[in-house]
Design a protein around this motif. Structure first.
Motif, PDB file in Angstrom:
ATOM      1  N   ASP A 189       0.712  -1.103   0.192  1.00  0.00           N
ATOM      2  CA  ASP A 189      -0.197  -0.066  -0.009  1.00  0.00           C
ATOM      3  C   ASP A 189       0.747   1.088   0.255  1.00  0.00           C
ATOM      4  OD1 ASP A 189      -1.787   2.286   0.403  1.00  0.00           O
ATOM      5  OD2 ASP A 189      -2.197   1.571   2.370  1.00  0.00           O
ATOM      6  N   PRO A 190       0.678   2.197  -0.996  1.00  0.00           N
ATOM      7  CA  PRO A 190       1.182   3.481  -1.108  1.00  0.00           C
ATOM      8  C   PRO A 190       1.064   4.549   0.007  1.00  0.00           C
ATOM      9  CG  PRO A 190       0.348   3.375  -3.254  1.00  0.00           C
ATOM     10  CD  PRO A 190       0.459   2.131  -2.190  1.00  0.00           C
ATOM     11  N   THR A 191       0.691   4.308   0.286  1.00  0.00           N
ATOM     12  CA  THR A 191      -0.633   4.937   1.515  1.00  0.00           C
ATOM     13  C   THR A 191       0.328   4.693   3.000  1.00  0.00           C
ATOM     14  OG1 THR A 191      -2.041   3.975   2.545  1.00  0.00           O
ATOM     15  CG2 THR A 191      -2.058   5.817   0.245  1.00  0.00           C
ATOM     16  N   ALA A 192       1.032   3.304   3.559  1.00  0.00           N
ATOM     17  CA  ALA A 192       0.949   2.901   4.502  1.00  0.00           C
ATOM     18  C   ALA A 192       2.360   3.831   5.645  1.00  0.00           C
ATOM     19  CB  ALA A 192       1.796   1.651   4.342  1.00  0.00           C
ATOM     20  N   SER A 193       2.389   3.178   6.758  1.00  0.00           N
ATOM     21  CA  SER A 193       3.599   4.029   7.239  1.00  0.00           C
ATOM     22  C   SER A 193       4.884   3.476   6.718  1.00  0.00           C
ATOM     23  CB  SER A 193       3.470   4.172   8.915  1.00  0.00           C
ATOM     24  OG  SER A 193       4.082   4.396   9.462  1.00  0.00           O
ATOM     25  N   VAL A 194       6.007   3.889   7.280  1.00  0.00           N
ATOM     26  CA  VAL A 194       7.496   3.817   6.464  1.00  0.00           C
ATOM     27  C   VAL A 194       7.771   2.895   7.491  1.00  0.00           C
ATOM     28  CG1 VAL A 194       8.209   5.301   8.118  1.00  0.00           C
ATOM     29  CG2 VAL A 194       9.648   4.284   6.172  1.00  0.00           C
ATOM     30  N   LEU A 195       6.788   2.556   8.996  1.00  0.00           N
ATOM     31  CA  LEU A 195       6.715   1.242  10.046  1.00  0.00           C
ATOM     32  C   LEU A 195       6.244   0.008   9.295  1.00  0.00           C
ATOM     33  CD1 LEU A 195       6.536   3.803  12.756  1.00  0.00           C
ATOM     34  CD2 LEU A 195       8.681   2.743  12.076  1.00  0.00           C
ATOM     35  N   ALA A 196       5.552   0.362   8.595  1.00  0.00           N
ATOM     36  CA  ALA A 196       5.091  -1.243   8.193  1.00  0.00           C
ATOM     37  C   ALA A 196       5.479  -2.148   6.920  1.00  0.00           C
ATOM     38  CB  ALA A 196       3.565  -1.046   6.952  1.00  0.00           C
ATOM     39  N   GLY A 197       7.137  -1.127   6.427  1.00  0.00           N
ATOM     40  CA  GLY A 197       7.639  -2.220   5.976  1.00  0.00           C
ATOM     41  C   GLY A 197       8.970  -3.382   7.329  1.00  0.00           C
ATOM     42  N   ILE A 198       8.474  -2.494   8.366  1.00  0.00           N
ATOM     43  CA  ILE A 198       9.554  -3.129   8.956  1.00  0.00           C
ATOM     44  C   ILE A 198       8.837  -4.373  10.394  1.00  0.00           C
ATOM     45  CG2 ILE A 198      10.985  -2.616  10.803  1.00  0.00           C
ATOM     46  CD1 ILE A 198      11.203   0.379  10.137  1.00  0.00           C
ATOM     47  N   LYS A 199       9.161  -5.437   9.678  1.00  0.00           N
ATOM     48  CA  LYS A 199       9.700  -6.821  10.753  1.00  0.00           C
ATOM     49  C   LYS A 199       8.403  -7.077  11.852  1.00  0.00           C
ATOM     50  CE  LYS A 199       9.672 -11.734  11.071  1.00  0.00           C
ATOM     51  NZ  LYS A 199      10.175 -12.766  11.453  1.00  0.00           N
ATOM     52  N   LYS A 200       7.360  -6.413  12.532  1.00  0.00           N
ATOM     53  CA  LYS A 200       7.265  -6.654  13.770  1.00  0.00           C
ATOM     54  C   LYS A 200       8.019  -7.541  14.509  1.00  0.00           C
ATOM     55  CE  LYS A 200       2.778  -6.841  13.830  1.00  0.00           C
ATOM     56  NZ  LYS A 200       3.156  -7.151  11.864  1.00  0.00           N
ATOM     57  N   THR A 201       8.695  -6.790  15.826  1.00  0.00           N
ATOM     58  CA  THR A 201       9.913  -8.044  16.868  1.00  0.00           C
ATOM     59  C   THR A 201       9.049  -9.003  17.596  1.00  0.00           C
ATOM     60  OG1 THR A 201       9.986  -6.049  17.820  1.00  0.00           O
ATOM     61  CG2 THR A 201      11.576  -6.538  16.430  1.00  0.00           C
TER      62      THR A 201
END
Length: 451
Positions: A189-201
């Protein structure tokens, strides 16, 4: 296909997880066969490990994207990027024991010669052996094998690129490992937060907003998570992407890095340089400068020598250069974006200089327009050691700063450093981590204390 390199030691820029670089260029014999096609290729790095009796051990794996330039009559430069450290080194004898002939002999011969080019079968065999010996490294190997050299086009590329730089800068300031960012993947989703691309720990990422990191403020919930937690087991940093505008209206990124124990932080306003050279001072930028001027008034007078700063500036403008065109992002870039850090009060004076004047009464900021500027390493050094930053800003005041964010038209990355260390404790920890023989040759990103 792949490369094997054996060295007595690797550069500190590679072996330190606090470095802002993860690339390594070395001379490679030109008379060795080359993988015929289909870059990128994996590169397996062997080196000696301090305190271990094994002569050489497999310590890192990286990626080679293209042929290097000739550096001597016999050698060419080989650039290895996305260098990732193994969870623990693998002795050469252990790796060879996990391989069958002829791959065992191929590895032995390459290590003996210090350099080698691997067939695809040998490359696959080494990868399989690493996965058997270190199954926790499998996901990293798969990611390295999937890397592409070409940038990715997306409507969210520009703000993601600036947002990643903001997060990476915050981790450097807090002395946290940045390797988790190497798993960043382009959101669908191009409107997603940049954090959406980081795997949750952990699942804690989903409820971090309830931990009163920012008292009095709760981020809005959307279908993508806005919080990520970075930790070394004892120290923690919460990184929050604050909803400030509708995604299609977002023009860039802001960073607020705040150290709770020190009650101090810095704010960075990002702007992308046009044609990698300069940016026009338009009404929007002028309004952002005015906003930073209002925020700077939150600062107080130092009450102790620990709070003393080189000046009252804690708001900075970063003018960034990127390797990609507008609308594109290189998801494999793990380095800080090069550019200029300009303190707010310095910008105000620079705008009075005739060198900023351009055609048709326009004003511009860039490399050729200002007398001096801070680099990435200098900015991080000064902030980590507490020479720059705010004085006496509480978490409650930080909430007020956050609530002002909708005027900026930028994503707001709020990095809340919860490390309880005193400056002395931080200094002792870092000195314990860094071998004494390396202290005299540290890169400027590896200085001692924070605030």
């Amino acid at each position: 296909m792949g490369y094997l390199l054996a060295r007595n030691s690797l550069p500190f820029l590679v072996t330190s997880d606090r470095s802002d670089r993860d690339s390594y260029t070395t001379a490679f014999p030109d008379d060795l066969d080359r993988p015929p096609a289909a870059f990128p290729h994996l590169a397996f790095l062997f080196s000696k490990v301090s305190g271990r009796t094994h002569p050489l051990m497999l310590t890192h794996v990286g990626v080679v994207f293209k042929r290097g330039h000739r550096v001597t009559d016999r050698d060419q430069g080989l650039m290895i990027t996305n260098v990732c450290e193994l969870p623990k080194p693998i002795p050469t004898s252990t790796l060879q024991g996990a391989l069958r002939k002829p791959h065992r002999d191929t590895v032995a011969a390459a290590i003996s010669e210090r350099d080698g080019v691997l067939t695809q079968a040998a490359d696959d065999a080494i990868v399989d052996a690493i996965v058997r010996l270190l199954p926790e490294f499998e996901s990293t190997l798969l990611r390295l094998q999937r890397l592409r050299q070409e940038p990715v086009r997306s409507a969210g590329a520009d703000r993601w690129e600036l947002g990643l730089d903001a997060i990476r800068t915050a981790l450097r300031l807090g002395d946290f490992d940045t390797r988790q960012l190497r798993t960043w993947e382009v959101p669908d989703d191009p409107t997603a937060s940049v954090l959406a691309g980081i795997k949750k720990t952990s699942e804690k990422d989903l409820i971090a907003h309830d931990l009163e990191v920012l008292p009095g403020w709760t981020p809005q919930r959307r279908r993508d998570t806005h919080v990520r937690i970075f930790s070394d087991g004892k120290r923690h940093m919460h990184v929050v992407n604050v909803d400030t505008e509708e995604p299609e209206r977002v023009l860039g990124a802001d960073l607020i890095y705040y150290h709770v124990e020190a009650k101090s932080g810095v704010l960075v306003q990002y702007k992308k340089l046009e044609d990698h050279k300069e940016v026009r001072v338009d009404p929007h930028l002028e309004s952002q400068l005015d906003r930073m001027k209002q925020l700077s008034e939150f600062g107080g007078e130092p009450q102790s020598h620990a709070e003393w700063r080189l000046g009252k500036d804690f708001c900075y403008l970063k003018l960034c250069r990127t390797k990609t065109a507008s609308g594109e992002i290189d998801p494999n870039n793990a380095e800080l974006l090069p550019g200029l850090y300009l303190p707010l009060s310095y910008v105000r004076l620079a705008l009075l200089d005739e060198r900023v004047n351009g055609p048709r009464t326009g004003r511009y900021l860039g490399y050729d327009r200002v007398e001096r500027y801070l680099t990435n390493t200098l900015f991080i050094d000064l902030a980590k050691e507490g020479w720059i930053g705010s004085t006496g800003i509480t978490a409650e005041k930080l909430v007020q700063i956050v609530m002002e964010a909708p005027r900026s038209g930028h994503d707001l990355i709020a990095a809340i450093d919860l490390s309880p260390e005193t400056p002395r404790e931080r200094m002792q920890r870092q000195r314990k981590r860094i071998p004494a023989r390396k202290r005299t040759s540290q890169t400027t990103n590896d200085q001692q204390t924070l605030f």
